[in-house]
Design a protein around this motif. Structure first.
Motif, PDB file in Angstrom:
ATOM      1  N   ASP A   1       0.534  -1.201  -0.309  1.00  0.00           N
ATOM      2  CA  ASP A   1       0.405   0.051   0.062  1.00  0.00           C
ATOM      3  C   ASP A   1       1.080   1.475   0.304  1.00  0.00           C
TER       4      ASP A   1
ATOM      5  N   TRP B   1       0.451   4.114   0.907  1.00  0.00           N
ATOM      6  CA  TRP B   1      -0.279   5.650   1.394  1.00  0.00           C
ATOM      7  C   TRP B   1      -0.492   4.633   2.893  1.00  0.00           C
TER       8      TRP B   1
ATOM      9  N   LYS C   1       2.056   4.385   4.748  1.00  0.00           N
ATOM     10  CA  LYS C   1       2.843   5.197   5.464  1.00  0.00           C
ATOM     11  C   LYS C   1       1.801   6.675   5.841  1.00  0.00           C
ATOM     12  N   ARG C   2       0.980   6.684   5.139  1.00  0.00           N
ATOM     13  CA  ARG C   2       0.280   8.657   5.423  1.00  0.00           C
ATOM     14  C   ARG C   2      -0.802   8.213   5.951  1.00  0.00           C
ATOM     15  N   GLU C   3      -1.260   7.210   6.143  1.00  0.00           N
ATOM     16  CA  GLU C   3      -2.620   6.612   6.803  1.00  0.00           C
ATOM     17  C   GLU C   3      -2.285   6.178   8.435  1.00  0.00           C
TER      18      GLU C   3
ATOM     19  N   TRP D   1      -0.962   7.760  10.987  1.00  0.00           N
ATOM     20  CA  TRP D   1      -1.016   8.195  12.171  1.00  0.00           C
ATOM     21  C   TRP D   1      -3.022   7.723  12.774  1.00  0.00           C
ATOM     22  N   ARG D   2      -3.227   7.861  12.031  1.00  0.00           N
ATOM     23  CA  ARG D   2      -4.766   6.984  12.379  1.00  0.00           C
ATOM     24  C   ARG D   2      -5.040   6.111  12.821  1.00  0.00           C
TER      25      ARG D   2
END
Length: 65
Positions: A10, A12, A14-16, A18-19
């Motif tokens: 995936d 994304w 790393k960017r997700e 934090w959720r």
């Protein structure tokens, strides 16, 4: 025998990430909505108990007379 790695990665993830951090959990968010609520409830409870113990109940005395 180890499992083979997934065939996809995936881009994304790393960017997700934090959720999923505990700071953003529902419990932590709810706790920050009402800061000091627990202290306020404890202080009010102490006040009500002290008032009932230290002051006589005037409504009972007036009802008897």
């Amino acid at each position: 025998m180890s499992n083979p790695p997934p065939l996809y990665r995936d881009p994304w993830a790393k960017r997700e990430a934090w959720r999923k951090h505990p700071v953003f959990s529902n419990r932590a968010m709810f706790r920050k909505v009402f800061p000091g609520f627990g202290i306020a409830v404890a202080a009010f409870s102490v006040y009500v108990v002290a008032e009932n113990l230290l002051q006589p109940d005037k409504s009972r005395h007036e009802a008897k007379h």
